[in-house]
Design a protein around this motif. Structure first.
Motif, PDB file in Angstrom:
ATOM      1  N   PRO A 281       0.799  -1.257   0.019  1.00  0.00           N
ATOM      2  CA  PRO A 281      -0.036  -0.031  -0.140  1.00  0.00           C
ATOM      3  C   PRO A 281       0.786   1.328   0.103  1.00  0.00           C
ATOM      4  O   PRO A 281       1.816   1.275   0.664  1.00  0.00           O
ATOM      5  CB  PRO A 281      -0.870  -0.156   1.156  1.00  0.00           C
ATOM      6  N   GLY A 282       0.554   2.128  -0.877  1.00  0.00           N
ATOM      7  CA  GLY A 282       1.279   3.474  -0.705  1.00  0.00           C
ATOM      8  C   GLY A 282       0.609   4.452   0.144  1.00  0.00           C
ATOM      9  O   GLY A 282      -0.061   4.160   1.028  1.00  0.00           O
ATOM     10  N   GLU A 283       1.111   5.639   0.081  1.00  0.00           N
ATOM     11  CA  GLU A 283       0.820   6.625   0.929  1.00  0.00           C
ATOM     12  C   GLU A 283      -0.684   7.172   1.020  1.00  0.00           C
ATOM     13  O   GLU A 283      -0.990   7.525   2.024  1.00  0.00           O
ATOM     14  CB  GLU A 283       1.967   8.111   0.921  1.00  0.00           C
TER      15      GLU A 283
ATOM     16  N   ALA B 294      -6.425   5.273   5.919  1.00  0.00           N
ATOM     17  CA  ALA B 294      -6.446   4.406   7.313  1.00  0.00           C
ATOM     18  C   ALA B 294      -6.532   5.401   8.274  1.00  0.00           C
ATOM     19  O   ALA B 294      -7.173   5.020   9.142  1.00  0.00           O
ATOM     20  CB  ALA B 294      -5.306   3.475   7.275  1.00  0.00           C
ATOM     21  N   GLU B 295      -5.711   6.562   8.148  1.00  0.00           N
ATOM     22  CA  GLU B 295      -5.511   7.398   9.368  1.00  0.00           C
ATOM     23  C   GLU B 295      -7.002   8.321   9.389  1.00  0.00           C
ATOM     24  O   GLU B 295      -7.544   8.420  10.537  1.00  0.00           O
ATOM     25  CB  GLU B 295      -4.441   8.412   8.994  1.00  0.00           C
ATOM     26  N   LEU B 296      -7.610   8.377   8.215  1.00  0.00           N
ATOM     27  CA  LEU B 296      -8.947   9.048   8.215  1.00  0.00           C
ATOM     28  C   LEU B 296      -9.904   8.353   9.030  1.00  0.00           C
ATOM     29  O   LEU B 296     -10.989   8.723   9.728  1.00  0.00           O
ATOM     30  CB  LEU B 296      -9.354   9.382   6.723  1.00  0.00           C
ATOM     31  N   GLU B 297      -9.885   6.794   8.669  1.00  0.00           N
ATOM     32  CA  GLU B 297     -10.821   5.956   9.642  1.00  0.00           C
ATOM     33  C   GLU B 297     -10.561   5.872  10.964  1.00  0.00           C
ATOM     34  O   GLU B 297     -11.397   5.869  11.780  1.00  0.00           O
ATOM     35  CB  GLU B 297     -10.849   4.726   8.747  1.00  0.00           C
TER      36      GLU B 297
ATOM     37  N   SER C 202     -14.583   2.201   2.956  1.00  0.00           N
ATOM     38  CA  SER C 202     -13.831   2.388   1.368  1.00  0.00           C
ATOM     39  C   SER C 202     -14.117   1.012   0.579  1.00  0.00           C
ATOM     40  O   SER C 202     -14.481   0.138   0.937  1.00  0.00           O
ATOM     41  CB  SER C 202     -12.273   1.896   2.015  1.00  0.00           C
ATOM     42  N   ILE C 203     -14.358   1.432  -0.579  1.00  0.00           N
ATOM     43  CA  ILE C 203     -14.829   0.739  -1.836  1.00  0.00           C
ATOM     44  C   ILE C 203     -13.667   0.620  -2.732  1.00  0.00           C
ATOM     45  O   ILE C 203     -13.293   1.515  -3.383  1.00  0.00           O
ATOM     46  CB  ILE C 203     -16.249   1.141  -2.355  1.00  0.00           C
ATOM     47  N   THR C 204     -13.411  -0.533  -3.318  1.00  0.00           N
ATOM     48  CA  THR C 204     -12.200  -0.558  -3.894  1.00  0.00           C
ATOM     49  C   THR C 204     -12.495  -1.717  -5.200  1.00  0.00           C
ATOM     50  O   THR C 204     -13.220  -2.815  -4.809  1.00  0.00           O
ATOM     51  CB  THR C 204     -10.936  -0.790  -3.541  1.00  0.00           C
ATOM     52  N   ASN C 205     -11.899  -1.599  -6.384  1.00  0.00           N
ATOM     53  CA  ASN C 205     -12.007  -2.655  -7.293  1.00  0.00           C
ATOM     54  C   ASN C 205     -10.732  -3.185  -7.682  1.00  0.00           C
ATOM     55  O   ASN C 205     -10.469  -4.140  -8.604  1.00  0.00           O
ATOM     56  CB  ASN C 205     -12.452  -2.332  -8.780  1.00  0.00           C
TER      57      ASN C 205
ATOM     58  N   GLU D 282     -10.197  -0.831   8.292  1.00  0.00           N
ATOM     59  CA  GLU D 282     -11.200  -1.956   8.616  1.00  0.00           C
ATOM     60  C   GLU D 282     -12.427  -2.222   7.903  1.00  0.00           C
ATOM     61  O   GLU D 282     -13.017  -3.212   8.209  1.00  0.00           O
ATOM     62  CB  GLU D 282     -11.285  -1.739  10.198  1.00  0.00           C
ATOM     63  N   ARG D 283     -12.970  -1.216   7.469  1.00  0.00           N
ATOM     64  CA  ARG D 283     -14.194  -1.278   6.790  1.00  0.00           C
ATOM     65  C   ARG D 283     -13.657  -1.132   5.412  1.00  0.00           C
ATOM     66  O   ARG D 283     -14.077  -0.016   4.751  1.00  0.00           O
ATOM     67  CB  ARG D 283     -15.224  -0.232   7.498  1.00  0.00           C
ATOM     68  N   VAL D 284     -13.982  -2.195   4.747  1.00  0.00           N
ATOM     69  CA  VAL D 284     -13.433  -2.334   3.410  1.00  0.00           C
ATOM     70  C   VAL D 284     -14.319  -3.136   2.361  1.00  0.00           C
ATOM     71  O   VAL D 284     -14.716  -4.246   3.014  1.00  0.00           O
ATOM     72  CB  VAL D 284     -12.040  -2.514   3.135  1.00  0.00           C
ATOM     73  N   LEU D 285     -14.869  -2.909   1.386  1.00  0.00           N
ATOM     74  CA  LEU D 285     -15.402  -3.611   0.363  1.00  0.00           C
ATOM     75  C   LEU D 285     -14.863  -3.855  -0.901  1.00  0.00           C
ATOM     76  O   LEU D 285     -14.419  -2.984  -1.561  1.00  0.00           O
ATOM     77  CB  LEU D 285     -17.010  -2.849  -0.025  1.00  0.00           C
ATOM     78  N   ASN D 286     -14.502  -4.891  -0.805  1.00  0.00           N
ATOM     79  CA  ASN D 286     -13.477  -5.421  -2.373  1.00  0.00           C
ATOM     80  C   ASN D 286     -14.596  -5.989  -3.134  1.00  0.00           C
ATOM     81  O   ASN D 286     -14.830  -7.217  -3.212  1.00  0.00           O
ATOM     82  CB  ASN D 286     -12.324  -6.524  -1.815  1.00  0.00           C
TER      83      ASN D 286
END
Length: 248
Positions: free
Chosen positions: A82-84, A90-93, A101-104, A116-120
């Protein structure tokens, strides 16, 4: 106008913020798109097929050995951390300023950075299972197998739980994404644009007040955003999160 300060204040006042992390954030962490011309050329020269052909359910079923030869070498062997930009997410969370966070991307970069709250939406390379008995296998088991990774019990190929070309996002994941976006009063579009599949499918459900786009690449449809930062996420988001510099 100090756009970093404006975005920072919006995030501090927000009651529900959702981030959508696009493929450009993955590229910022060091992984090129398999659709990039130079990648496609390299893959076709080595395997005799395009990445889109190999990374498909049809190829997994009918040319399993070639599928795994490609998958292990091109997707599992490269070290992708993971980059910066993901560290800033993660700091915002942790501060309570990011709810989801939603990612593809399939490398689970937000969660590996500390979210911790991530939707892949497209699954991850870390989830693999036998399609017959359901036994789970690690990424390392797939990567380190001699040829085709077989289930130890059933002796059939293990299935990586990533979305292959030609497949659709699971309905439950789509519903979850829509629900989260519809609850948000701030939506962060990070490393993506309005013309991407990620945005085109889901942004229509956003009914909040602030739509913020951070991406170095321009697209004419991006004018729909309330605030646009033309900068790489890995550079812009840390400036928003740590205005005085990140403290180690």
């Amino acid at each position: 106008m100090d756009e970093y300060k404006v975005i920072r204040e919006i995030l501090e006042k927000s009651s529900y913020t959702v981030a959508m992390c696009g493929t450009d954030m993955m590229k910022e962490s060091g992984m090129q798109s398999m659709r990039a011309p130079e990648i496609s050329y390299k893959v076709e020269r080595e395997y005799g097929y395009s990445p889109e052909e190999i990374f498909s359910s049809v190829f997994y079923t009918n040319r399993t050995e070639t599928f795994f030869r490609y998958y292990k070498k091109e997707m599992l062997e490269p070290t992708l951390e993971p980059g910066e930009g993901f560290s800033a997410l993660a700091e915002l969370e942790r501060r309570g300023q990011l709810q989801y966070s939603i990612t593809n991307n399939v490398y689970n970069l937000p969660e590996r950075a500390g979210c911790e709250r991530v939707l892949n939406l497209h699954g991850t390379i870390f989830d693999n299972e036998c399609p017959r008995c359901g036994k789970k296998y690690s990424m390392e088991y797939i990567r380190d197998s001699k040829k085709i990774p077989l289930c130890e019990k059933c002796q059939i190929p293990v299935r990586p739980k990533v979305m292959l070309f030609g497949e659709q996002v699971d309905n439950q994941l789509m519903t979850c994404a829509v629900n989260e976006i519809s609850k948000a009063d701030v939506l962060l579009l990070l490393g993506t644009n309005f013309n991407s599949g990620l945005c085109d499918r889901y942004v229509q459900y956003f009914e909040g007040s602030s739509l913020i786009l951070i991406n170095s690449q321009e697209h004419f449809r991006d004018e729909k955003a309330n605030i646009i930062l033309r900068e790489e996420v890995k550079k812009a988001l840390p400036k928003i999160v740590w205005p005085e510099g990140k403290k180690e």
